[in-house]
Enzyme design. Structure first.
Site, PDB file in Angstrom:
ATOM      1  CB  ALA A  88      23.633  31.940  47.442  1.00  0.00           C
ATOM      2  CB  SER A 135      30.984  27.919  47.562  1.00  0.00           C
ATOM      3  OG  SER A 135      32.148  28.646  47.878  1.00  0.00           O
ATOM      4  CG  PHE A 141      30.669  40.036  48.948  1.00  0.00           C
ATOM      5  CD1 PHE A 141      31.235  40.994  49.778  1.00  0.00           C
ATOM      6  CD2 PHE A 141      29.993  38.976  49.524  1.00  0.00           C
ATOM      7  CE1 PHE A 141      31.135  40.879  51.164  1.00  0.00           C
ATOM      8  CE2 PHE A 141      29.886  38.857  50.900  1.00  0.00           C
ATOM      9  CZ  PHE A 141      30.459  39.810  51.723  1.00  0.00           C
ATOM     10  CD  GLN A 175      59.353  36.786  57.534  1.00  0.00           C
ATOM     11  OE1 GLN A 175      58.166  37.045  57.732  1.00  0.00           O
ATOM     12  NE2 GLN A 175      60.239  36.708  58.514  1.00  0.00           N
ATOM     13  CB  ILE A 176      62.377  39.185  51.465  1.00  0.00           C
ATOM     14  CG1 ILE A 176      62.445  37.660  51.231  1.00  0.00           C
ATOM     15  CG2 ILE A 176      63.620  39.869  50.887  1.00  0.00           C
ATOM     16  CD1 ILE A 176      62.380  37.248  49.767  1.00  0.00           C
ATOM     17  N   GLY A 187      61.106  42.745  55.595  1.00  0.00           N
ATOM     18  CA  GLY A 187      61.036  43.058  57.018  1.00  0.00           C
ATOM     19  C   GLY A 187      60.080  44.191  57.344  1.00  0.00           C
ATOM     20  CD  GLU A 217      36.151  35.318  38.613  1.00  0.00           C
ATOM     21  OE1 GLU A 217      36.344  34.429  37.772  1.00  0.00           O
ATOM     22  OE2 GLU A 217      36.341  36.523  38.385  1.00  0.00           O
ATOM     23  N   GLY A 218      34.987  31.254  43.141  1.00  0.00           N
ATOM     24  CA  GLY A 218      35.136  29.893  43.643  1.00  0.00           C
ATOM     25  C   GLY A 218      36.326  29.809  44.572  1.00  0.00           C
ATOM     26  CB  THR A 219      36.694  29.185  48.228  1.00  0.00           C
ATOM     27  OG1 THR A 219      36.109  27.864  48.236  1.00  0.00           O
ATOM     28  CG2 THR A 219      35.646  30.203  48.683  1.00  0.00           C
TER      29      THR A 219
END
Length: 379
Positions: free
Chosen positions: A128, A130, A156, A336-337, A339, A363-365
């Site tokens: 159980a 969401s 969790f 990404q910036i 690298g 806390e809710g997807t």
């Protein structure tokens, strides 16, 4: 609309900022590697009032408004999203008691937080997440003894292994469903209440996340929060209140990632010039900055609506969803910036990218947030 802040708000923000810079940021990487938060951080946070931020003045707290709390959580998110999550879990677990608890319950719970205690909100189970109506933990009422016996497993749970007090959801109906969901206070050390496996997570590793096992846990009837079957409404109202705070941590996380990426871009040279001079980098930075600011404003709006006492379910979902998506995008672009340097564990960029992912999940997807938003817009 007033976009300014009071002198008191700015002072509290600066206090938390200094605490983060001095005590959290320097050891965030070490705590990530250790998969644990340093206990002394909680002691310092308690002394500063960071563990009882939503406790009303009448119960010994600061009685802070939601916008101020969000400002503080944003600063904590800049230092370490895991530490911020553990501290924010106190607010998450406290909200149900403030919403539906009686005066005695509120005083008992708030006293624990005022003394530096930690709390945990135990709703999620292996089957159980969401679907709160799928909670299978059972609560059997003995009317003669005026007790409830709880059996089940929670999964969790933030602060699960280190909390002093727990808000546990169980079902009082044999056939389950949301009509039987009920909230209970379970103190640490109650016979039959055990901490199970500690999670080895991808991100927010300093935040303690554990399984909880309830094996014939007997609690007095007086530990029930609200009426039987009122738990689903309590849980949904609690999540409405907490989602903007998740957004605030997300904003702080994203802002810290942007700041590091910009500093790097100004120093890193390629083809004889700083990469900050490249239009592609500038476009990425501009998009990151715009989305962070938009997320921050969505968070503040939801918090302001909460303080005004108006319905803000849609706005809370928007704030959480947009800010979490922004945190994931911004931290990814920061890596990404930067690298290969950003991809290295020697740099905090990769930690922030790992931390950001959970913002879209707990806390809710964000898929659930979009359903909430669509439902409010369309019906």
């Amino acid at each position: 609309m007033n976009f300014g802040f009071t002198e008191e708000q700015l002072e509290l923000q600066e206090m938390v900022r200094e605490f983060v810079a001095k005590e959290i940021t320097p050891i965030a990487g070490e705590m990530d590697a250790e998969n644990a938060t340093r206990p002394e951080l909680f002691k310092m946070a308690a002394d500063m009032g960071l563990l009882n931020v939503i406790v009303p003045e009448e119960y010994g707290g600061l009685g802070l408004d939601s916008v101020t709390v969000a400002m503080m959580y944003e600063e904590l998110g800049k230092g370490c999203a895991g530490v911020a999550t553990s501290m924010a879990a106190n607010a998450l677990a406290t909200a149900p008691v403030l919403l539906a608890g009686n005066d005695e319950q509120k005083r008992m719970w708030c006293d624990i937080l005022n003394e530096g205690g930690l709390a945990a909100f135990a709703l999620t189970e292996p089957g159980a997440g969401s679907d709160a109506g799928g909670v299978s933990t059972r609560a059997v009422h003995d009317k003669e003894k005026k007790t409830y016996t709880l059996n089940g497993t929670k999964a969790f749970i933030t602060n699960g292994g280190i909390a002093d007090i727990y808000l546990v959801f169980a079902n009082t109906r044999k056939d389950g469903g949301i009509r039987g969901l009920t909230a209970f206070i379970v103190p640490k050390g109650t016979p039959g209440f055990k901490v199970g496996r500690k999670e080895d997570k991808m991100g927010i590793r300093p935040s303690n996340t554990c399984e909880l096992i309830l094996d014939n846990v007997v609690i007095p009837e007086s530990n029930r929060v609200g009426r039987e079957g009122q738990g689903f409404r309590i849980a949904m109202q609690t999540l409405d209140s907490a989602r903007p705070f998740v957004g605030a941590v997300s904003v702080g996380l994203a802002q810290a990632a942007l700041d590091v990426a910009v500093a790097y871009a100004k120093e890193r040279k390629q083809f004889g010039q700083p990469i900050a001079s490249f239009e592609m980098i500038q476009e990425m930075v501009a998009d990151m900055a715009m989305k962070i600011d938009a997320a921050r404003l969505l968070v503040y709006r939801a918090c302001a609506m909460r303080d005004e006492g108006v319905v803000f379910t849609k706005e809370a979902a928007m704030a959480k969803c947009f800010a979490a998506d922004t945190a994931m995008e911004v931290t990814t672009n920061a890596v990404q910036i930067m690298g290969g340097y950003g991809y290295s564990k020697e740099n905090p960029a990769e930690k922030r990218m790992r931390d950001a992912k959970i913002m879209q999940i707990y806390e809710g997807t964000n898929q659930i947030q979009r359903l909430v938003i669509a439902n409010k817009v369309m019906y």
